[in-house]
Design a protein around this motif. Structure first.
Motif, PDB file in Angstrom:
ATOM      1  N   GLN A 190       9.320  -5.542  29.025  1.00 45.76           N
ATOM      2  CA  GLN A 190       9.060  -6.889  28.507  1.00 45.76           C
ATOM      3  C   GLN A 190       8.035  -7.607  29.374  1.00 45.76           C
ATOM      4  O   GLN A 190       7.159  -8.290  28.855  1.00 45.76           O
ATOM      5  CB  GLN A 190      10.348  -7.708  28.475  1.00 45.76           C
ATOM      6  N   GLN A 191       8.145  -7.463  30.679  1.00 44.71           N
ATOM      7  CA  GLN A 191       7.244  -8.170  31.583  1.00 44.71           C
ATOM      8  C   GLN A 191       5.798  -7.726  31.425  1.00 44.71           C
ATOM      9  O   GLN A 191       4.886  -8.504  31.683  1.00 44.71           O
ATOM     10  CB  GLN A 191       7.708  -8.018  33.035  1.00 44.71           C
ATOM     11  N   ILE A 192       5.570  -6.485  30.991  1.00 46.03           N
ATOM     12  CA  ILE A 192       4.179  -6.061  30.783  1.00 46.03           C
ATOM     13  C   ILE A 192       3.752  -6.212  29.325  1.00 46.03           C
ATOM     14  O   ILE A 192       2.707  -5.710  28.938  1.00 46.03           O
ATOM     15  CB  ILE A 192       3.903  -4.639  31.318  1.00 46.03           C
ATOM     16  N   GLY A 193       4.576  -6.927  28.539  1.00 43.24           N
ATOM     17  CA  GLY A 193       4.126  -7.333  27.217  1.00 43.24           C
ATOM     18  C   GLY A 193       4.748  -6.659  26.012  1.00 43.24           C
ATOM     19  O   GLY A 193       4.410  -6.994  24.880  1.00 43.24           O
ATOM     20  N   PHE A 194       5.643  -5.711  26.204  1.00 42.33           N
ATOM     21  CA  PHE A 194       6.253  -5.057  25.053  1.00 42.33           C
ATOM     22  C   PHE A 194       7.329  -5.951  24.452  1.00 42.33           C
ATOM     23  O   PHE A 194       8.115  -6.571  25.164  1.00 42.33           O
ATOM     24  CB  PHE A 194       6.865  -3.710  25.445  1.00 42.33           C
ATOM     25  N   SER A 195       7.336  -6.022  23.111  1.00 44.60           N
ATOM     26  CA  SER A 195       8.374  -6.778  22.408  1.00 44.60           C
ATOM     27  C   SER A 195       9.677  -5.979  22.465  1.00 44.60           C
ATOM     28  O   SER A 195       9.673  -4.789  22.796  1.00 44.60           O
ATOM     29  CB  SER A 195       7.973  -6.988  20.944  1.00 44.60           C
ATOM     30  N   LEU A 196      10.783  -6.616  22.111  1.00 44.10           N
ATOM     31  CA  LEU A 196      12.055  -5.888  22.120  1.00 44.10           C
ATOM     32  C   LEU A 196      12.057  -4.747  21.110  1.00 44.10           C
ATOM     33  O   LEU A 196      12.647  -3.701  21.362  1.00 44.10           O
ATOM     34  CB  LEU A 196      13.224  -6.847  21.875  1.00 44.10           C
ATOM     35  N   ARG A 197      11.377  -4.922  19.985  1.00 43.83           N
ATOM     36  CA  ARG A 197      11.272  -3.827  19.015  1.00 43.83           C
ATOM     37  C   ARG A 197      10.518  -2.652  19.635  1.00 43.83           C
ATOM     38  O   ARG A 197      10.915  -1.495  19.496  1.00 43.83           O
ATOM     39  CB  ARG A 197      10.553  -4.303  17.746  1.00 43.83           C
ATOM     40  N   GLU A 198       9.449  -2.956  20.349  1.00 45.33           N
ATOM     41  CA  GLU A 198       8.665  -1.906  20.998  1.00 45.33           C
ATOM     42  C   GLU A 198       9.451  -1.266  22.147  1.00 45.33           C
ATOM     43  O   GLU A 198       9.364  -0.053  22.357  1.00 45.33           O
ATOM     44  CB  GLU A 198       7.343  -2.479  21.517  1.00 45.33           C
ATOM     45  N   VAL A 199      10.238  -2.065  22.846  1.00 48.41           N
ATOM     46  CA  VAL A 199      11.090  -1.523  23.907  1.00 48.41           C
ATOM     47  C   VAL A 199      12.082  -0.542  23.305  1.00 48.41           C
ATOM     48  O   VAL A 199      12.335   0.530  23.862  1.00 48.41           O
ATOM     49  CB  VAL A 199      11.818  -2.646  24.679  1.00 48.41           C
ATOM     50  N   GLN A 200      12.637  -0.889  22.144  1.00 43.29           N
ATOM     51  CA  GLN A 200      13.572   0.014  21.457  1.00 43.29           C
ATOM     52  C   GLN A 200      12.888   1.345  21.145  1.00 43.29           C
ATOM     53  O   GLN A 200      13.482   2.409  21.325  1.00 43.29           O
ATOM     54  CB  GLN A 200      14.087  -0.635  20.166  1.00 43.29           C
ATOM     55  N   GLU A 201      11.642   1.286  20.707  1.00 46.71           N
ATOM     56  CA  GLU A 201      10.893   2.515  20.434  1.00 46.71           C
ATOM     57  C   GLU A 201      10.688   3.328  21.711  1.00 46.71           C
ATOM     58  O   GLU A 201      10.821   4.553  21.707  1.00 46.71           O
ATOM     59  CB  GLU A 201       9.540   2.186  19.802  1.00 46.71           C
ATOM     60  N   LEU A 202      10.373   2.643  22.809  1.00 45.52           N
ATOM     61  CA  LEU A 202      10.202   3.335  24.088  1.00 45.52           C
ATOM     62  C   LEU A 202      11.510   3.978  24.544  1.00 45.52           C
ATOM     63  O   LEU A 202      11.512   5.102  25.050  1.00 45.52           O
ATOM     64  CB  LEU A 202       9.690   2.366  25.157  1.00 45.52           C
ATOM     65  N   LEU A 203      12.609   3.270  24.349  1.00 42.34           N
ATOM     66  CA  LEU A 203      13.912   3.829  24.715  1.00 42.34           C
ATOM     67  C   LEU A 203      14.241   5.051  23.865  1.00 42.34           C
ATOM     68  O   LEU A 203      14.810   6.023  24.363  1.00 42.34           O
ATOM     69  CB  LEU A 203      15.009   2.769  24.581  1.00 42.34           C
ATOM     70  N   SER A 204      13.857   5.010  22.594  1.00 44.94           N
ATOM     71  CA  SER A 204      14.075   6.167  21.722  1.00 44.94           C
ATOM     72  C   SER A 204      13.251   7.355  22.199  1.00 44.94           C
ATOM     73  O   SER A 204      13.739   8.491  22.215  1.00 44.94           O
ATOM     74  CB  SER A 204      13.703   5.831  20.275  1.00 44.94           C
ATOM     75  N   LEU A 205      12.003   7.082  22.581  1.00 38.19           N
ATOM     76  CA  LEU A 205      11.166   8.158  23.114  1.00 38.19           C
ATOM     77  C   LEU A 205      11.770   8.718  24.398  1.00 38.19           C
ATOM     78  O   LEU A 205      11.789   9.931  24.613  1.00 38.19           O
ATOM     79  CB  LEU A 205       9.743   7.651  23.390  1.00 38.19           C
ATOM     80  N   ARG A 206      12.252   7.831  25.236  1.00 40.64           N
ATOM     81  CA  ARG A 206      12.844   8.231  26.518  1.00 40.64           C
ATOM     82  C   ARG A 206      14.034   9.157  26.309  1.00 40.64           C
ATOM     83  O   ARG A 206      14.277  10.064  27.096  1.00 40.64           O
ATOM     84  CB  ARG A 206      13.266   6.964  27.258  1.00 40.64           C
ATOM     85  N   ALA A 207      14.775   8.926  25.227  1.00 42.21           N
ATOM     86  CA  ALA A 207      15.961   9.732  24.934  1.00 42.21           C
ATOM     87  C   ALA A 207      15.640  11.013  24.173  1.00 42.21           C
ATOM     88  O   ALA A 207      16.505  11.877  24.029  1.00 42.21           O
ATOM     89  CB  ALA A 207      16.963   8.899  24.145  1.00 42.21           C
ATOM     90  N   ASP A 208      14.407  11.143  23.683  1.00 43.36           N
ATOM     91  CA  ASP A 208      14.004  12.294  22.872  1.00 43.36           C
ATOM     92  C   ASP A 208      13.420  13.385  23.778  1.00 43.36           C
ATOM     93  O   ASP A 208      12.342  13.209  24.338  1.00 43.36           O
ATOM     94  CB  ASP A 208      12.966  11.846  21.844  1.00 43.36           C
ATOM     95  N   PRO A 209      14.121  14.512  23.891  1.00 48.51           N
ATOM     96  CA  PRO A 209      13.617  15.575  24.771  1.00 48.51           C
ATOM     97  C   PRO A 209      12.302  16.200  24.281  1.00 48.51           C
ATOM     98  O   PRO A 209      11.596  16.826  25.061  1.00 48.51           O
ATOM     99  CB  PRO A 209      14.750  16.609  24.795  1.00 48.51           C
ATOM    100  N   THR A 210      11.952  15.985  23.027  1.00 48.21           N
ATOM    101  CA  THR A 210      10.701  16.549  22.506  1.00 48.21           C
ATOM    102  C   THR A 210       9.544  15.558  22.577  1.00 48.21           C
ATOM    103  O   THR A 210       8.418  15.894  22.230  1.00 48.21           O
ATOM    104  CB  THR A 210      10.875  16.998  21.039  1.00 48.21           C
ATOM    105  N   ALA A 211       9.829  14.327  23.016  1.00 49.37           N
ATOM    106  CA  ALA A 211       8.777  13.308  23.091  1.00 49.37           C
ATOM    107  C   ALA A 211       7.738  13.709  24.127  1.00 49.37           C
ATOM    108  O   ALA A 211       8.028  14.419  25.093  1.00 49.37           O
ATOM    109  CB  ALA A 211       9.383  11.954  23.429  1.00 49.37           C
TER     110      ALA A 211
END
Length: 136
Positions: A58-79
Motif C-alpha cells: 500500500q505504501q508504494i501505491g498498490f490498491s487493496l485490490r492490487e494487493v490481493q492480486e499480489l498475495l494470490s501470486l505469492r501463494a501460486d507456486p507457478t507464478a
C-alpha cells in the motif's frame, strides 16, 4: 518447536498497525480471521509478515485490490516474477498519468494566481471570477 500465537493487539503492535486495520483486512479478505482460542482469537506469528507485506505494498501505491492480486501470486507456486514486474510497471504508468494530471492542475492554478491582484474585494478577485466562469 511450537508455533507462537498472538492476540490481535500483540499482532497489531508487531506489524505496526492498529487492531482496526487487522479487522479491516479480515473484512476485505486479505487475511483470514483465525478461530477463537480460549475466548479470544489467536493469530499465528506468520500473520505479522503478511500484514507487513500488505502495508508495504500500500505504501508504494498498490490498491487493496492490487494487493490481493499480489498475495494470490505469492501463494501460486507457478507464478513468475514477470507477473509481479508487469503489475509494478502498470502501477508506474498509473502514477505517471496522475503526475501529468497534477501538473495540469498546477499550471491552471499558477495561471489564475498570476493574474490575481491579491487585494481588494471579492468582486475584483480574478480567481473567483475564473471559478465562476468555469462553473457556467
Amino acid at each position: 518447536m511450537t508455533m507462537q500465537h498472538l492476540t490481535i493487539g500483540r499482532a497489531a503492535a508487531k506489524a505496526g498497525v492498529s487492531v482496526e486495520t487487522i479487522r479491516f483486512y479480515e473484512r476485505r479478505g486479505l487475511i483470514e480471521q483465525p478461530p477463537k482460542g480460549e475466548g479470544y482469537r489467536v493469530y499465528p506469528t506468520e500473520m505479522v509478515a503478511r500484514i507487513r507485506f500488505i502495508r508495504q505494498a500500500q505504501q508504494i501505491g498498490f490498491s487493496l485490490r492490487e494487493v490481493q492480486e499480489l498475495l494470490s501470486l505469492r501463494a501460486d507456486p507457478t507464478a513468475d516474477c514477470a507477473d509481479v514486474r508487469r503489475q509494478a510497471a502498470q502501477k508506474i504508468e498509473e502514477v505517471d498519468r496522475k503526475i501529468a494530471d497534477l501538473q495540469r492542475v498546477r499550471a491552471a492554478l499558477e495561471t489564475v494566481v498570476s493574474v490575481c491582484p491579491g487585494k481588494g474585494g471579492l468582486t475584483d478577485c480574478t480567481i473567483m471570477a475564473a471559478l465562476e466562469d468555469g462553473a457556467r
